[in-house]
Design an enzyme around this catalytic site. Structure first.
Site, PDB file in Angstrom:
ATOM      1  N   GLY A   1      37.944   9.406   4.793  1.00  8.68           N
ATOM      2  CA  GLY A   1      39.411   9.498   4.888  1.00  8.68           C
ATOM      3  C   GLY A   1      40.169   8.241   5.093  1.00  8.68           C
ATOM      4  O   GLY A   1      41.493   8.591   5.610  1.00  8.68           O
TER       5      GLY A   1
ATOM      6  N   GLU B   1      32.220  14.564  11.416  1.00  5.83           N
ATOM      7  CA  GLU B   1      33.588  15.157  11.902  1.00  5.83           C
ATOM      8  C   GLU B   1      32.910  16.140  13.074  1.00  5.83           C
ATOM      9  O   GLU B   1      33.353  16.409  14.011  1.00  5.83           O
ATOM     10  CB  GLU B   1      34.511  15.729  11.239  1.00  5.83           C
ATOM     11  CG  GLU B   1      35.409  14.642  10.468  1.00  5.83           C
ATOM     12  CD  GLU B   1      35.749  14.874   9.030  1.00  5.83           C
ATOM     13  OE1 GLU B   1      35.649  16.063   8.569  1.00  5.83           O
ATOM     14  OE2 GLU B   1      36.060  13.844   8.196  1.00  5.83           O
TER      15      GLU B   1
ATOM     16  N   ASN C   1      34.062  18.720  -0.036  1.00  9.06           N
ATOM     17  CA  ASN C   1      34.033  19.213   1.108  1.00  9.06           C
ATOM     18  C   ASN C   1      35.507  19.552   1.378  1.00  9.06           C
ATOM     19  O   ASN C   1      36.216  18.506   1.481  1.00  9.06           O
ATOM     20  CB  ASN C   1      33.449  18.079   2.089  1.00  9.06           C
ATOM     21  CG  ASN C   1      33.545  18.660   3.572  1.00  9.06           C
ATOM     22  OD1 ASN C   1      34.118  19.743   3.893  1.00  9.06           O
ATOM     23  ND2 ASN C   1      33.193  17.774   4.563  1.00  9.06           N
ATOM     24  N   TRP C   2      36.121  20.788   1.525  1.00 10.66           N
ATOM     25  CA  TRP C   2      37.272  21.010   1.546  1.00 10.66           C
ATOM     26  C   TRP C   2      37.947  20.773   2.934  1.00 10.66           C
ATOM     27  O   TRP C   2      39.024  20.757   3.595  1.00 10.66           O
ATOM     28  CB  TRP C   2      37.576  22.471   1.305  1.00 10.66           C
ATOM     29  CG  TRP C   2      37.625  22.702  -0.312  1.00 10.66           C
ATOM     30  CD1 TRP C   2      37.034  21.672  -1.382  1.00 10.66           C
ATOM     31  CD2 TRP C   2      37.863  23.686  -1.087  1.00 10.66           C
ATOM     32  NE1 TRP C   2      36.826  22.484  -2.454  1.00 10.66           N
ATOM     33  CE2 TRP C   2      37.575  23.646  -2.335  1.00 10.66           C
ATOM     34  CE3 TRP C   2      38.778  24.996  -0.715  1.00 10.66           C
ATOM     35  CZ2 TRP C   2      37.771  24.608  -3.533  1.00 10.66           C
ATOM     36  CZ3 TRP C   2      39.014  25.940  -1.383  1.00 10.66           C
ATOM     37  CH2 TRP C   2      38.502  25.641  -3.066  1.00 10.66           C
ATOM     38  N   LYS C   3      36.894  20.738   3.993  1.00  8.85           N
ATOM     39  CA  LYS C   3      37.284  20.614   5.342  1.00  8.85           C
ATOM     40  C   LYS C   3      38.261  21.863   6.012  1.00  8.85           C
ATOM     41  O   LYS C   3      37.974  22.796   5.325  1.00  8.85           O
ATOM     42  CB  LYS C   3      37.568  19.140   5.658  1.00  8.85           C
ATOM     43  CG  LYS C   3      36.760  18.073   5.289  1.00  8.85           C
ATOM     44  CD  LYS C   3      37.224  16.699   5.604  1.00  8.85           C
ATOM     45  CE  LYS C   3      36.328  15.643   4.816  1.00  8.85           C
ATOM     46  NZ  LYS C   3      36.509  14.362   5.368  1.00  8.85           N
TER      47      LYS C   3
ATOM     48  N   SER D   1      35.765   8.237   0.934  1.00  7.17           N
ATOM     49  CA  SER D   1      36.981   7.722   0.051  1.00  7.17           C
ATOM     50  C   SER D   1      36.434   7.836  -1.626  1.00  7.17           C
ATOM     51  O   SER D   1      36.920   6.861  -2.242  1.00  7.17           O
ATOM     52  CB  SER D   1      37.572   6.410   0.469  1.00  7.17           C
ATOM     53  OG  SER D   1      38.026   6.783   1.754  1.00  7.17           O
TER      54      SER D   1
ATOM     55  N   GLU E   1      27.253   8.743   4.585  1.00  9.13           N
ATOM     56  CA  GLU E   1      28.928   8.652   4.651  1.00  9.13           C
ATOM     57  C   GLU E   1      29.135   7.554   5.924  1.00  9.13           C
ATOM     58  O   GLU E   1      29.158   8.097   6.962  1.00  9.13           O
ATOM     59  CB  GLU E   1      29.403  10.055   4.934  1.00  9.13           C
ATOM     60  CG  GLU E   1      29.311  11.076   3.983  1.00  9.13           C
ATOM     61  CD  GLU E   1      30.192  12.178   3.874  1.00  9.13           C
ATOM     62  OE1 GLU E   1      30.828  12.003   2.925  1.00  9.13           O
ATOM     63  OE2 GLU E   1      30.292  12.782   4.994  1.00  9.13           O
TER      64      GLU E   1
ATOM     65  N   HIS F   1      27.888  16.605   9.716  1.00  9.78           N
ATOM     66  CA  HIS F   1      28.916  15.793   9.193  1.00  9.78           C
ATOM     67  C   HIS F   1      29.529  15.002  10.374  1.00  9.78           C
ATOM     68  O   HIS F   1      29.363  15.560  11.497  1.00  9.78           O
ATOM     69  CB  HIS F   1      30.063  16.498   8.646  1.00  9.78           C
ATOM     70  CG  HIS F   1      31.214  15.919   7.974  1.00  9.78           C
ATOM     71  ND1 HIS F   1      32.142  15.136   8.276  1.00  9.78           N
ATOM     72  CD2 HIS F   1      31.413  15.488   6.546  1.00  9.78           C
ATOM     73  CE1 HIS F   1      32.809  14.510   7.682  1.00  9.78           C
ATOM     74  NE2 HIS F   1      32.394  14.682   6.601  1.00  9.78           N
TER      75      HIS F   1
HETATM   76  P1  PGA Z   1      36.859  11.547   2.175  1.00  3.89           P
HETATM   77  O1  PGA Z   1      35.707  12.495   2.996  1.00  3.89           O
HETATM   78  O2  PGA Z   1      36.485  11.769   0.655  1.00  3.89           O
HETATM   79  O3  PGA Z   1      38.169  12.421   2.398  1.00  3.89           O
HETATM   80  O4  PGA Z   1      36.820  10.339   2.623  1.00  3.89           O
HETATM   81  C1  PGA Z   1      34.313  12.668   2.697  1.00  3.89           C
HETATM   82  C2  PGA Z   1      33.656  13.411   3.639  1.00  3.89           C
HETATM   83  O5  PGA Z   1      33.920  13.382   4.857  1.00  3.89           O
HETATM   84  O6  PGA Z   1      32.743  14.272   3.174  1.00  3.89           O
END
Ligand code: PGA
Length: 253
Positions: free
Chosen positions: A177, A103, A11-13, A215, A171, A101
């Site tokens: 993150g 976010e 997931n490049w966000k 992470s 998650e 997600h």
């Molecule tokens: P991360 O993000 O690996 O940077 O913790 C995971 C995600 O949000 O899918």
């Protein structure tokens, strides 16, 4: 021993412009193309930002790497400024789309029922919906993680979901993150709980892939991917470096 391949999803966000994004996609495609044959234990998915979907899709064409969107609208078309429909995503080659997600849930106030509508739209377009669930740190501190995740699952999974058109990504929000990863015991316990919940609701609930995210990095991938009921990983930060993302895929048992 399950023969289902683990899904290694990146997931490049909101990262990458053309230069670095195409280099990243191209490097992954080159690594995949250098293999003698298609990997037997994993499949790879990248979810670049919308601006790069088409170009990254061209880079990975014929490599076997799948392309996915990071979000979608539930409607097929219409007056929804800034949104992308599943039809549009599918039209440019996406086979998957991430929905719900954490976010999106926090930045855009997305509810479980909206997530279910998006997932249903993805399925209707022939894509696989990756439905994300996960508790906040305070939920876990207070021992409510199963209640929270159970209620997200029950309200975010649309009717018609099955092992072909849906993947669940667990998650824990506090692990995204932050560099903090859930312990192996926490992941094992939560994945078992999710498995039980899916099996109680869906005929093929035992076969639905459940990814872990939060992470994930080369150093912990082998341990996480080796757990029963972990059907793959959803990787944010470490998916932005081709070598790290590839190392995670290579850690698949
Ligand atoms: P991360 O993000 O690996 O940077 O913790 C995971 C995600 O949000 O899918």
């Amino acid at each position: 021993m399950s023969v289902v391949k683990k899904l290694i999803a990146g997931n490049w966000k909101m990262n990458c412009c053309r230069e670095d994004g195409l280099e990243l996609a191209g490097d992954l495609a080159a690594k995949m193309n250098a293999l003698d044959s298609e990997p037997e234990n994993f499949e790879m998915l990248i979810c670049p930002p919308a601006t790069l979907l088409w170009l990254a899709g061209q880079e990975i064409a014929k490599s076997g790497i799948h392309l996915g969107g990071q979000d979608c609208h539930f409607a097929e078309s219409g007056a929804h400024t800034g949104d992308l429909s599943c039809r549009m995503l599918s039209d440019i080659g996406c086979s998957h789309v991430i929905v719900g997600h954490s976010e999106r849930r926090s930045d855009h106030n997305e509810s479980d029922s909206l997530v279910a509508e998006k997932a249903a739209a993805a399925m209707q377009s022939g894509m696989t919906a990756i439905i994300c669930v996960g508790e906040q740190e305070a939920d876990r501190d207070e021992g409510r993680e199963n209640t929270v995740v159970g209620s997200q699952l029950s309200a975010s999974i649309p009717n018609g979901a099955n092992a072909e058109n849906m993947v669940i990504a667990y998650e824990p929000v506090w692990a995204i993150g932050t560099g903090k990863t859930a312990t192996v015991d926490d992941v094992r316990a939560m994945h078992a709980f999710i498995r039980e919940t899916l099996s109680a609701r869906l005929a093929d609930g035992g076969k639905i892939r459940i990814l872990y995210g939060g992470s994930v990095k080369p150093a912990n991938a082998e341990e996480i991917l080796g757990l029963d009921d972990v059907g793959g990983v959803l990787v944010g930060g470490a998916s932005l470096k081709a070598d790290d993302f590839w190392a995670i895929a290579q850690a698949t048992p």
